[in-house]
Design an enzyme around this catalytic site. Structure first.
Site, mmCIF file in Angstrom:
data_model
loop_
_atom_site.group_PDB
_atom_site.id
_atom_site.type_symbol
_atom_site.label_atom_id
_atom_site.label_comp_id
_atom_site.label_asym_id
_atom_site.label_seq_id
_atom_site.Cartn_x
_atom_site.Cartn_y
_atom_site.Cartn_z
ATOM 1 N N ASP A 108 0.840 -1.195 0.000
ATOM 2 C CA ASP A 108 0.000 0.000 0.000
ATOM 3 C C ASP A 108 0.881 1.253 0.000
ATOM 4 O O ASP A 108 1.724 1.406 -0.877
ATOM 5 C CB ASP A 108 -0.956 -0.079 1.192
ATOM 6 C CG ASP A 108 -2.042 0.977 1.204
ATOM 7 O OD1 ASP A 108 -3.032 0.816 0.469
ATOM 8 O OD2 ASP A 108 -1.897 1.967 1.945
ATOM 9 N N HIS A 276 -7.092 -6.881 -0.108
ATOM 10 C CA HIS A 276 -6.045 -5.859 -0.126
ATOM 11 C C HIS A 276 -4.880 -6.146 0.821
ATOM 12 O O HIS A 276 -3.726 -5.873 0.497
ATOM 13 C CB HIS A 276 -6.673 -4.506 0.225
ATOM 14 C CG HIS A 276 -5.701 -3.377 0.305
ATOM 15 N ND1 HIS A 276 -4.913 -2.989 -0.759
ATOM 16 C CD2 HIS A 276 -5.371 -2.548 1.338
ATOM 17 C CE1 HIS A 276 -4.162 -1.961 -0.400
ATOM 18 N NE2 HIS A 276 -4.410 -1.684 0.867
#
Length: 297
Positions: A108, A276
């Site tokens: 991320d 994610h």
């Protein structure tokens, strides 16, 4: 509630040009820096890092503005949270630990820092892995309705006038758990002790302000730097591994390898069975993929 990191990891706080960076170090062998994303800390790697420490000296670091690292107050333009500044912190951290050249993996926001690091300090980065992202500039150039809805937080957090800071600060625990639970698909559940640490660190108003500045920088000064690189033909020359969640927005929306090949010379990668948060949802698969990629580099 105990922190889910083995006692072999020694915690340190190192001053890098006036910014204190918190890290945890364990293992022996070639150095490997692991960087977290939003809204987490170095603990996102708590299942992966011990496995990698069998072959590497693993450094888990909190980015500036996050975890127990310093949180400089943002100023107009948010250059304190440009990925260039955040990457320089980590290069300085590794140098202070005695590592002038190392491998790096980032999830991320940490992946965006690693991308910038490979561009600004190619002498330091032997290889990098980016988890569940495509380049920032690519995302903005290909933004559409699906991106606006799926990644609405990019625009919310970048809003000015103290709006996101005020709203998140009213209930940071809800914001964090809601964001994380909405982007999890099967696999390993989040460790409650790790989540409690994320909430503890993020409940600091300075952390909320810093993270908003991080996202404002992504839509501002970071794009300036990325556009300058593109104009100069500057690309990542180090080997790059892209891993993404088969069920994540990134995995469903982009041709991830094609996107990275617009920005880097040597790209490989694969989807993993997760949404994610790959290091927490699919730790075994992440550790295996990173171990194979970084071995011998």
């Amino acid at each position: 509630m105990s922190v889910p990191l083995p006692p072999a990891f020694a915690h340190r706080r190192i001053d890098v040009d006036g910014v204190g960076i918190h890290c945890a170090v364990a293992g022996d062998g070639p150095p490997l820096l692991l960087l977290h994303g939003y809204p987490q800390t170095h603990l996102i790697w708590h299942e992966v890092a011990p496995r990698l420490a069998a072959e590497h000296t693993v450094v888990l670091a909190d980015l500036r503005g996050y975890g127990d690292s310093d949180k400089p107050a943002p100023t107009p333009g948010d250059r304190e949270y440009a990925k260039r500044a955040m990457a320089a912190d980590q290069v300085g951290l590794m140098a202070a630990l005695g590592f002038d050249r190392f491998c790096v993996a980032g999830h991320d926001r940490g992946g965006r820092v690693a991308h910038r690091m490979a561009l600004d300090a190619p002498h330091a980065v032997a290889a990098l892995a980016v988890l569940d992202i495509v380049p920032t500039r690519y995302t903005f150039q290909h933004a559409d309705t699906a991106f606006g809805l799926g990644y609405y937080h990019w625009f919310f957090l970048a809003a000015g006038n103290g709006i996101p800071e005020r709203l998140i600060g009213n209930d940071p625990g809800f914001w964090i758990t809601a964001r994380m639970n909405a982007r999890h698909h099967g696999g390993t559940r989040f460790d409650p002790a790790a989540v409690a640490e994320y909430v503890r660190c993020f409940s600091d108003p300075a952390a909320i302000a810093a993270s908003c500045a991080d996202y404002r920088a992504a839509a501002g000064v970071d794009l300036e730097h990325d556009d300058a690189d593109a104009a100069a033909g500057r690309r990542v020359t180090a080997p790059l591994l892209a891993l993404w969640g088969a069920h994540s927005f990134v995995g469903r929306t982009y041709d991830v390898l094609a996107a990275w090949r617009e920005y880097a010379d040597d790209v490989s990668g694969a989807a993993l069975p997760a949404d994610h948060y790959l290091p927490e949802e699919a730790p075994h698969e992440v550790a295996r993929a990173l171990g194979e990629f970084f071995r011998g580099r």
